[in-house]
Design an enzyme around this catalytic site. Structure first.
Site, PDB file in Angstrom:
ATOM      1  N   LYS A  93       0.818  -1.197   0.000  1.00 17.61           N
ATOM      2  CA  LYS A  93       0.000   0.000   0.000  1.00 17.61           C
ATOM      3  C   LYS A  93       0.858   1.255   0.000  1.00 17.61           C
ATOM      4  CE  LYS A  93      -2.814  -2.456   3.301  1.00 17.61           C
ATOM      5  NZ  LYS A  93      -3.141  -2.482   4.748  1.00 17.61           N
TER       6      LYS A  93
ATOM      7  N   GLU B 183       7.295   2.283  -6.510  1.00 13.96           N
ATOM      8  CA  GLU B 183       7.537   1.874  -5.122  1.00 13.96           C
ATOM      9  C   GLU B 183       7.682   3.085  -4.215  1.00 13.96           C
ATOM     10  OE1 GLU B 183       7.458   0.079  -2.735  1.00 13.96           O
ATOM     11  OE2 GLU B 183       8.351  -1.899  -2.954  1.00 13.96           O
ATOM     12  N   ASP B 184       7.391   2.876  -2.953  1.00 15.61           N
ATOM     13  CA  ASP B 184       7.590   3.958  -1.989  1.00 15.61           C
ATOM     14  C   ASP B 184       9.057   4.055  -1.582  1.00 15.61           C
ATOM     15  OD1 ASP B 184       7.433   1.499  -0.664  1.00 15.61           O
ATOM     16  OD2 ASP B 184       6.238   2.239   1.012  1.00 15.61           O
TER      17      ASP B 184
ATOM     18  N   ASP C 278      14.689  -0.583   0.117  1.00 12.84           N
ATOM     19  CA  ASP C 278      15.477  -0.743   1.336  1.00 12.84           C
ATOM     20  C   ASP C 278      16.484  -1.866   1.080  1.00 12.84           C
ATOM     21  OD1 ASP C 278      15.852  -0.174   4.164  1.00 12.84           O
ATOM     22  OD2 ASP C 278      14.777  -2.012   4.611  1.00 12.84           O
TER      23      ASP C 278
ATOM     24  N   LYS D  25      17.209   3.776   0.118  1.00 14.71           N
ATOM     25  CA  LYS D  25      18.188   3.667   1.211  1.00 14.71           C
ATOM     26  C   LYS D  25      19.314   2.776   0.709  1.00 14.71           C
ATOM     27  CE  LYS D  25      15.213   3.658   5.355  1.00 14.71           C
ATOM     28  NZ  LYS D  25      14.533   2.716   6.299  1.00 14.71           N
TER      29      LYS D  25
ATOM     30  N   PHE E 220      14.034   5.046  10.257  1.00 11.25           N
ATOM     31  CA  PHE E 220      12.711   4.550   9.907  1.00 11.25           C
ATOM     32  C   PHE E 220      11.798   5.725   9.571  1.00 11.25           C
ATOM     33  CE2 PHE E 220       8.732   2.397   9.794  1.00 11.25           C
ATOM     34  CZ  PHE E 220       9.092   1.207   9.163  1.00 11.25           C
TER      35      PHE E 220
ATOM     36  N   ARG F 219       0.437   6.546   7.573  1.00  6.84           N
ATOM     37  CA  ARG F 219       0.445   6.698   6.115  1.00  6.84           C
ATOM     38  C   ARG F 219      -0.148   8.028   5.682  1.00  6.84           C
ATOM     39  NH1 ARG F 219       1.655   1.604   3.878  1.00  6.84           N
ATOM     40  NH2 ARG F 219       0.768  -0.209   4.939  1.00  6.84           N
TER      41      ARG F 219
END
Ligand code: IMP
Ligand code: MG
Length: 182
Positions: free
Chosen positions: A46, A102-103, A106, A134, A155, A168
């Protein structure tokens, strides 16, 4: 989590204005690169929905959209690389120029698995756009084709990114206080 979610944030990493400016640039670049192609934006649910909603409106070329949901087995803050497809797409990918949205990239485990799976469906091309990267945490051999911002190893929440499904709906990218997840 506090009653007031903004109390859990250590600071603002990227403001609404900074994000909007960069998304506009990405939109221009992608519009130029995909002129005359058969662009399908594929949002990975999401976390990427806010970025997806802004990015698609920053494009000046035709684009189809679709959504996939994957869950990676792991803890809330680390992914294991074992990925389960929770929601698949029903569109035939043959001949499509697929751009995975993509958000955050990582370890890269989730996306490298997903990219390989989608490559097997014979799209004309496949690329990745991620709002955040990242690079210091990468484990899989994968790089975004388009990236909004390189970010430090903290984070992050907001603008679609969650911790345990919260935060979110914060409109900017914030740094979560470690005491919230430690
Ligand atoms: P990867 O497989 O380790 O690259 O994990 C990518 C996914 O982990 C992202 O799509 C996010 O859902 C989640 N993730 C990684 N880092 C963060 C973060 O800083 N905040 C929120 N979610 C994150
Ligand atoms: Mg997530």
């Amino acid at each position: 989590m506090s009653d007031h979610m903004l109390d859990d944030i250590k600071g603002v990493l990227l403001s609404e204005e900074e994000i909007a400016g960069r998304v506009a640039e990405l939109g221009k670049q992608i519009s130029a690169d995909y002129r005359g192609k058969n662009l399908l934006l594929l949002s990975v649910l999401k976390g990427s929905i806010v970025f997806m909603a802004d990015l698609m409106r920053a494009l000046t070329i035709p684009a189809a959209i679709d959504f996939m949901a994957v869950s990676s087995y792991g803890t809330d803050t680390k992914s294991s690389g074992v990925v389960k497809i929770v929601k698949d797409i029903d569109i035939d990918l043959e001949g499509k120029d697929l751009l995975i949205v993509e958000d955050i990239l990582d370890s890269g485990m989730t996306l490298s698995y997903l990219k390989e799976l989608l490559e097997g469906r014979n799209p004309a091309s496949i690329r990745i756009v991620t709002l955040l990267d990242k690079p210091s945490r990468r484990k899989a051999n994968i790089k975004p084709d388009y990236c909004g911002f390189d970010v430090p190893d903290e984070f992050l929440i907001g603008y679609g990114l969650d911790y345990a499904e919260n935060y979110r709906n914060i409109p900017y990218i914030g740094i979560l206080k470690p005491e919230v997840y430690e």
